[in-house]
Motif scaffolding. Sequence first.
Motif, short mmCIF file in Angstrom:
data_model
loop_
_atom_site.label_atom_id
_atom_site.label_comp_id
_atom_site.label_asym_id
_atom_site.label_seq_id
_atom_site.Cartn_x
_atom_site.Cartn_y
_atom_site.Cartn_z
N PHE A 182 6.00 23.76 8.53
CA PHE A 182 6.06 24.69 9.88
C PHE A 182 7.45 25.07 10.52
CE2 PHE A 182 6.03 24.24 14.65
CZ PHE A 182 4.79 25.33 15.21
N VAL A 183 8.31 24.02 10.39
CA VAL A 183 9.66 24.25 10.90
C VAL A 183 10.36 25.48 10.26
CG1 VAL A 183 12.09 23.19 10.96
CG2 VAL A 183 9.98 21.82 11.30
N ASN A 184 10.08 25.63 9.12
CA ASN A 184 10.59 26.69 8.30
C ASN A 184 10.08 28.06 8.46
OD1 ASN A 184 12.56 25.10 7.10
ND2 ASN A 184 11.33 24.71 5.31
N LEU A 185 9.19 28.31 9.33
CA LEU A 185 8.37 29.65 9.71
C LEU A 185 9.60 30.42 10.58
CD1 LEU A 185 4.88 28.53 10.61
CD2 LEU A 185 5.44 29.80 8.71
N PRO A 186 9.43 31.68 10.27
CA PRO A 186 10.49 32.77 11.35
C PRO A 186 10.29 32.68 12.51
CG PRO A 186 9.72 33.74 9.09
CD PRO A 186 9.23 32.51 9.16
N CYS A 187 8.87 32.39 12.92
CA CYS A 187 8.43 32.57 14.32
C CYS A 187 8.91 31.25 15.15
CB CYS A 187 6.89 32.78 14.46
SG CYS A 187 5.78 31.48 13.56
N VAL A 188 8.90 30.23 14.20
CA VAL A 188 9.39 28.95 14.89
C VAL A 188 10.84 28.98 15.22
CG1 VAL A 188 9.56 26.29 14.33
CG2 VAL A 188 7.61 27.43 13.93
N LYS A 189 11.68 29.67 14.05
CA LYS A 189 12.93 29.77 14.17
C LYS A 189 13.55 30.64 15.57
CE LYS A 189 14.18 28.93 9.47
NZ LYS A 189 15.25 27.82 9.53
N ASN A 190 12.51 31.44 15.83
CA ASN A 190 12.74 32.50 16.45
C ASN A 190 12.53 32.05 18.10
OD1 ASN A 190 14.07 34.62 15.76
ND2 ASN A 190 12.22 35.81 15.24
N ALA A 191 12.14 30.53 18.24
CA ALA A 191 11.65 30.09 19.63
C ALA A 191 12.47 29.93 20.52
CB ALA A 191 11.09 28.58 19.20
N SER A 192 13.96 29.96 20.31
CA SER A 192 15.01 29.81 21.34
C SER A 192 15.48 31.30 21.84
CB SER A 192 16.20 28.87 20.74
OG SER A 192 16.66 29.46 19.63
N SER A 193 14.96 32.34 20.86
CA SER A 193 15.73 33.55 21.01
C SER A 193 15.08 34.37 22.40
CB SER A 193 15.33 34.57 19.77
OG SER A 193 15.67 35.79 20.12
N ALA A 194 16.03 35.07 22.86
CA ALA A 194 15.82 35.70 24.16
C ALA A 194 14.96 36.86 23.92
CB ALA A 194 16.88 35.95 25.15
N THR A 195 15.15 37.54 22.65
CA THR A 195 14.50 38.69 22.20
C THR A 195 13.32 38.31 21.40
OG1 THR A 195 16.18 38.64 20.42
CG2 THR A 195 16.84 39.82 22.38
N GLN A 196 12.87 37.26 21.21
CA GLN A 196 11.63 36.76 20.50
C GLN A 196 10.42 37.99 20.75
OE1 GLN A 196 9.49 33.30 21.04
NE2 GLN A 196 10.90 32.97 22.86
N THR A 197 9.67 38.25 19.84
CA THR A 197 8.66 39.31 20.26
C THR A 197 7.28 38.76 20.40
OG1 THR A 197 7.92 39.31 17.83
CG2 THR A 197 9.71 40.77 18.60
N GLU A 198 6.51 39.17 21.01
CA GLU A 198 5.01 38.79 21.39
C GLU A 198 4.31 38.42 19.97
OE1 GLU A 198 0.77 40.38 23.47
OE2 GLU A 198 2.70 41.55 23.42
N LYS A 199 4.55 38.85 18.98
CA LYS A 199 4.08 38.47 17.59
C LYS A 199 4.70 37.08 17.46
CE LYS A 199 3.45 40.04 12.82
NZ LYS A 199 3.77 38.68 12.40
N ASP A 200 5.97 36.73 17.68
CA ASP A 200 6.57 35.61 17.28
C ASP A 200 5.83 34.48 18.13
OD1 ASP A 200 8.47 36.30 15.80
OD2 ASP A 200 9.91 36.81 17.19
N ILE A 201 5.72 34.72 19.60
CA ILE A 201 5.07 33.83 20.38
C ILE A 201 3.39 33.58 19.81
CG2 ILE A 201 4.07 33.56 22.45
CD1 ILE A 201 6.39 35.39 23.79
#
Length: 288
Positions: free
Chosen positions: A81-100
Amino acid sequence: FLQILCYGVFVSSAKKACISLLITILIFAIFAVLFFSRLFGSFETKFYQPAVIAGLEKHLKEVSACLDEYTMNQATKFQSFVNLPCVKNASSATQTEKDINDRDYYAKGIIDLYSGLQGIRIIDSQGKKIFYSSYKTDSSNYTESLELPYENIKSNKEIENRNKSKIVFDNSKERIIYSFPFYDNYDIYRGSVIFYVAGSDFNHYLISKNILSLSEKATLVATVFSDSIEQSKGFVLGLPSVSSEAIISKIVELWNKDSFSTQKILHSEDYNWFVISDNSGKTGINSI
């Protein structure tokens, strides 16, 4: 008349002989009981008790091996779970709705899949901001979460521990906490990904391995964690319903002293409590 007299003397002598024989048998029986009681006491001390202790020590080693196996299996599952791209993007200000959406989907999936997993948080390196939480009552501020101090559960930042979780036992809520380093997609350390698992889940694991019966329980026990002092943690088997807090206190005392031999910890007129501990495992100490 002479015949009758002789017969009477014979009967009287026979009775005396029988009584004497009976008394002799009783005295012999009494001495035999006393002798064999002492003999059994000696046998029990020399052979029976060591055999029982050896059996308990073997049982504890099995529990320790199971605890290592259990925590390693859990950590491997959580690492995916930790290695998932959507998890790694959790701190990003530019994360997408798909990431969430993906993060919510995978978090719900892993919580549903593993019944012992209670929740997940992604926390910044200062222990203030929550980037993600599966707990619906959480705000974005970790200090308002009424949880353990972040210093107690923060992950190891060192690069060699990137794929290794720090395991902390939370005595207050009977949980095992796995804290992984949180690196973003640019490979920058951002904080910790933390998984909270019910301590009772290890009981289910021991039962599934036929190490514990359904009526037995392994109780999670731990001291408060800090960076300066290594946390003493593990499970205690066979705790009674009475005096359990006093017994746990004595056991932790022994753990802190690295004292793992068989020892009497409590005694009264009615009972004595002995403890045997095993520190052969990597994860924690186990006692019975």
